[in-house]
Design a protein around this motif. Sequence first.
Motif, PDB file in Angstrom:
ATOM      1  N   TYR A   1     -20.509  55.083 -41.137  1.00  0.00           N
ATOM      2  CA  TYR A   1     -20.299  54.219 -42.288  1.00  0.00           C
ATOM      3  C   TYR A   1     -21.175  52.963 -42.171  1.00  0.00           C
ATOM      4  O   TYR A   1     -21.761  52.504 -43.162  1.00  0.00           O
ATOM      5  N   TYR A   2     -21.269  52.428 -40.969  1.00  0.00           N
ATOM      6  CA  TYR A   2     -22.100  51.250 -40.721  1.00  0.00           C
ATOM      7  C   TYR A   2     -23.569  51.543 -41.061  1.00  0.00           C
ATOM      8  O   TYR A   2     -24.232  50.756 -41.743  1.00  0.00           O
ATOM      9  N   LYS A   3     -24.087  52.688 -40.626  1.00  0.00           N
ATOM     10  CA  LYS A   3     -25.473  53.050 -40.907  1.00  0.00           C
ATOM     11  C   LYS A   3     -25.695  53.233 -42.402  1.00  0.00           C
ATOM     12  O   LYS A   3     -26.718  52.821 -42.953  1.00  0.00           O
ATOM     13  N   GLN A   4     -24.730  53.858 -43.070  1.00  0.00           N
ATOM     14  CA  GLN A   4     -24.834  54.052 -44.522  1.00  0.00           C
ATOM     15  C   GLN A   4     -24.866  52.705 -45.234  1.00  0.00           C
ATOM     16  O   GLN A   4     -25.625  52.515 -46.202  1.00  0.00           O
ATOM     17  N   LEU A   5     -24.063  51.772 -44.759  1.00  0.00           N
ATOM     18  CA  LEU A   5     -23.978  50.456 -45.384  1.00  0.00           C
ATOM     19  C   LEU A   5     -25.279  49.677 -45.229  1.00  0.00           C
ATOM     20  O   LEU A   5     -25.817  49.139 -46.211  1.00  0.00           O
TER      21      LEU A   5
ATOM     22  N   MET B   1      -6.517  30.809 -31.692  1.00  0.00           N
ATOM     23  CA  MET B   1      -7.925  30.458 -31.585  1.00  0.00           C
ATOM     24  C   MET B   1      -8.773  31.664 -31.948  1.00  0.00           C
ATOM     25  O   MET B   1      -8.419  32.794 -31.650  1.00  0.00           O
ATOM     26  N   ALA B   2      -9.903  31.379 -32.590  1.00  0.00           N
ATOM     27  CA  ALA B   2     -10.807  32.450 -33.004  1.00  0.00           C
ATOM     28  C   ALA B   2     -12.186  32.217 -32.420  1.00  0.00           C
ATOM     29  O   ALA B   2     -12.617  31.076 -32.229  1.00  0.00           O
ATOM     30  N   SER B   3     -12.858  33.275 -32.122  1.00  0.00           N
ATOM     31  CA  SER B   3     -14.243  33.219 -31.657  1.00  0.00           C
ATOM     32  C   SER B   3     -15.061  34.205 -32.476  1.00  0.00           C
ATOM     33  O   SER B   3     -14.525  35.146 -33.058  1.00  0.00           O
ATOM     34  N   VAL B   4     -16.366  33.973 -32.507  1.00  0.00           N
ATOM     35  CA  VAL B   4     -17.230  34.801 -33.327  1.00  0.00           C
ATOM     36  C   VAL B   4     -18.410  35.264 -32.491  1.00  0.00           C
ATOM     37  O   VAL B   4     -18.827  34.581 -31.546  1.00  0.00           O
ATOM     38  N   ASP B   5     -18.912  36.434 -32.824  1.00  0.00           N
ATOM     39  CA  ASP B   5     -20.087  36.962 -32.141  1.00  0.00           C
ATOM     40  C   ASP B   5     -20.954  37.708 -33.150  1.00  0.00           C
ATOM     41  O   ASP B   5     -20.487  38.094 -34.230  1.00  0.00           O
ATOM     42  N   LYS B   6     -22.235  37.891 -32.785  1.00  0.00           N
ATOM     43  CA  LYS B   6     -23.191  38.573 -33.662  1.00  0.00           C
ATOM     44  C   LYS B   6     -23.857  39.702 -32.879  1.00  0.00           C
ATOM     45  O   LYS B   6     -24.073  39.588 -31.681  1.00  0.00           O
ATOM     46  N   PHE B   7     -24.193  40.785 -33.618  1.00  0.00           N
ATOM     47  CA  PHE B   7     -24.705  41.977 -32.962  1.00  0.00           C
ATOM     48  C   PHE B   7     -25.951  42.503 -33.671  1.00  0.00           C
ATOM     49  O   PHE B   7     -26.019  42.519 -34.898  1.00  0.00           O
ATOM     50  N   THR B   8     -26.913  42.955 -32.880  1.00  0.00           N
ATOM     51  CA  THR B   8     -28.040  43.708 -33.421  1.00  0.00           C
ATOM     52  C   THR B   8     -27.588  45.158 -33.606  1.00  0.00           C
ATOM     53  O   THR B   8     -26.461  45.521 -33.266  1.00  0.00           O
ATOM     54  N   HIS B   9     -28.486  45.988 -34.127  1.00  0.00           N
ATOM     55  CA  HIS B   9     -28.139  47.392 -34.372  1.00  0.00           C
ATOM     56  C   HIS B   9     -27.715  48.091 -33.080  1.00  0.00           C
ATOM     57  O   HIS B   9     -26.710  48.819 -33.049  1.00  0.00           O
ATOM     58  N   GLU B  10     -28.457  47.869 -32.018  1.00  0.00           N
ATOM     59  CA  GLU B  10     -28.138  48.513 -30.743  1.00  0.00           C
ATOM     60  C   GLU B  10     -26.806  48.025 -30.198  1.00  0.00           C
ATOM     61  O   GLU B  10     -25.995  48.815 -29.690  1.00  0.00           O
ATOM     62  N   ALA B  11     -26.557  46.703 -30.321  1.00  0.00           N
ATOM     63  CA  ALA B  11     -25.302  46.138 -29.811  1.00  0.00           C
ATOM     64  C   ALA B  11     -24.104  46.608 -30.629  1.00  0.00           C
ATOM     65  O   ALA B  11     -22.987  46.703 -30.094  1.00  0.00           O
ATOM     66  N   MET B  12     -24.322  46.906 -31.902  1.00  0.00           N
ATOM     67  CA  MET B  12     -23.215  47.376 -32.740  1.00  0.00           C
ATOM     68  C   MET B  12     -22.647  48.681 -32.198  1.00  0.00           C
ATOM     69  O   MET B  12     -21.428  48.881 -32.153  1.00  0.00           O
ATOM     70  N   ALA B  13     -23.509  49.586 -31.783  1.00  0.00           N
ATOM     71  CA  ALA B  13     -23.038  50.867 -31.259  1.00  0.00           C
ATOM     72  C   ALA B  13     -22.172  50.655 -30.023  1.00  0.00           C
ATOM     73  O   ALA B  13     -21.104  51.268 -29.878  1.00  0.00           O
ATOM     74  N   SER B  14     -22.597  49.744 -29.156  1.00  0.00           N
ATOM     75  CA  SER B  14     -21.828  49.465 -27.932  1.00  0.00           C
ATOM     76  C   SER B  14     -20.495  48.803 -28.266  1.00  0.00           C
ATOM     77  O   SER B  14     -19.457  49.136 -27.669  1.00  0.00           O
ATOM     78  N   MET B  15     -20.530  47.888 -29.239  1.00  0.00           N
ATOM     79  CA  MET B  15     -19.304  47.179 -29.599  1.00  0.00           C
ATOM     80  C   MET B  15     -18.269  48.124 -30.186  1.00  0.00           C
ATOM     81  O   MET B  15     -17.063  48.026 -29.885  1.00  0.00           O
TER      82      MET B  15
ATOM     83  N   GLN C   1     -34.563  43.532 -34.347  1.00  0.00           N
ATOM     84  CA  GLN C   1     -34.030  42.278 -33.845  1.00  0.00           C
ATOM     85  C   GLN C   1     -33.041  41.630 -34.821  1.00  0.00           C
ATOM     86  O   GLN C   1     -32.420  40.627 -34.490  1.00  0.00           O
ATOM     87  N   ALA C   2     -32.915  42.206 -35.992  1.00  0.00           N
ATOM     88  CA  ALA C   2     -32.053  41.605 -37.012  1.00  0.00           C
ATOM     89  C   ALA C   2     -30.579  41.746 -36.633  1.00  0.00           C
ATOM     90  O   ALA C   2     -30.156  42.754 -36.071  1.00  0.00           O
ATOM     91  N   VAL C   3     -29.806  40.719 -36.970  1.00  0.00           N
ATOM     92  CA  VAL C   3     -28.358  40.764 -36.763  1.00  0.00           C
ATOM     93  C   VAL C   3     -27.753  41.529 -37.933  1.00  0.00           C
ATOM     94  O   VAL C   3     -27.799  41.081 -39.075  1.00  0.00           O
ATOM     95  N   THR C   4     -27.195  42.690 -37.650  1.00  0.00           N
ATOM     96  CA  THR C   4     -26.624  43.533 -38.702  1.00  0.00           C
ATOM     97  C   THR C   4     -25.097  43.597 -38.655  1.00  0.00           C
ATOM     98  O   THR C   4     -24.481  44.168 -39.545  1.00  0.00           O
ATOM     99  N   GLY C   5     -24.508  43.019 -37.613  1.00  0.00           N
ATOM    100  CA  GLY C   5     -23.049  43.032 -37.493  1.00  0.00           C
ATOM    101  C   GLY C   5     -22.528  41.730 -36.911  1.00  0.00           C
ATOM    102  O   GLY C   5     -23.213  41.060 -36.127  1.00  0.00           O
TER     103      GLY C   5
END
Length: 416
Positions: free
Chosen positions: A54-58, A1-15, A74-78
């Motif tokens: 690398y994420y920031k550069q991308l 089974m697979a699940s998906v999630d989305k992250f803002t810029h701030e959440a990406m750092a935590s993830m 507020q944009a989803v970047t990840g």
Amino acid sequence: MASVDKFTHEAMASMLRHNDRMTAEPSNVDIDPERNKLNYSFELDHGGLTDFEYYKQLIDSKYIYGRGSRREDQAVTGCGWVVTAPKEICGDAVKEREFFQGVFDFVSDRYGKENIINNAVHYDEAGEPHIHIVFCPVTKLDHDKVRFKTVSTKEAVKLESGRYEFGFRFKLDENGQKIQLRNYARMSDYYEEKISANDVLNKIELKNFHYDLQKYLDANGIEGKVITGKTGGVNFTVKELKEFTEKTGLRLDEVKEIQGDRSLLESYVEQHAKIADFEVLLSEKNAVIESLRNEIMAKDNTLDISSSMKEELLYKDKQIRELSRIFSDRERQIAATADANLNLQKKIREMELSLAAKQQALDRANDKIQTLESEKTIESSQKNRESEWGHSAGTWGDRSQSTGWGTTNIEEEKNW
């Protein structure tokens, strides 16, 4: 089974910190620090940069709607897929690694390996081992879609990578022309790709992910079923899975039969899978209908234009014929005038030549007159000199008439 999630810029750092187990006091109490050493990840080429660098550069190299404004925060970047090892291969380290490698390769091909930010296979959490694959949702930036008004369609387009995106059509004015936006995001002119989770992880893409992943695993001889009939390819979020476990104390694969040989959950999921199939089929049918509708609209527009512009076109044609006649007359007049001009120019040249000849004759006559006048002047001067010489000679020969020296001498002689 697979699940998906989305992250803002701030959440990406935590993830990223969570995946790499860099959090000093993780909020997930199910993590067993003693098992951290069992975790691993598949190699990524980030050119010596950390995952976050690398994420920031991308994201800096891609267009993000609202860049430089509050919308960017507020944009989803990840985005991230979490895929759990199937029960039938759990405990076999070789098969588990082959399975996770296959999932990693599938996701890399589908969303672009250059867009993969991080991956981690976790054995230190409660439940079955699973892989996290975090990526930036990058897609091509259609500049016309940014500059003109568009309408999304229900047509799903399968891209070369295998994932799906919804199509769109342009809004047209009464003349069949695309309607330009008054204020489009001009910053988009500097980019060729954009980050858009809505475009990359759309409804059709999520519905097809499990099926396409299973096909990929089967085609490559990798054991493990992500579609079992119990899950049916349904995408549960990590939060939903955790809530289910907290409420029941069970995982999905541990649900016992409640009615006959099927549980209520299995029955629901099975129906959900059938609905997903019908939605895919309906999407394909809608695409055909939309295409036919566009053709009909195009034909209707053509007919409307033909009927409404018929009289105007006839009037324009009449005007064109009249203008053509006038232009023909003007051309004939211009040709006649040009011939007359040539004749006048010819006569003028003849007159100029005649005048030049007469001027030459007049110049010769003037020269001759000057010569004659000069000769006459010389002759008159000579005659005057001759007259003066003759008068002087008569005076010198006649001494008696002289009152000069001759008379004086005679008188002197007489006195003596």
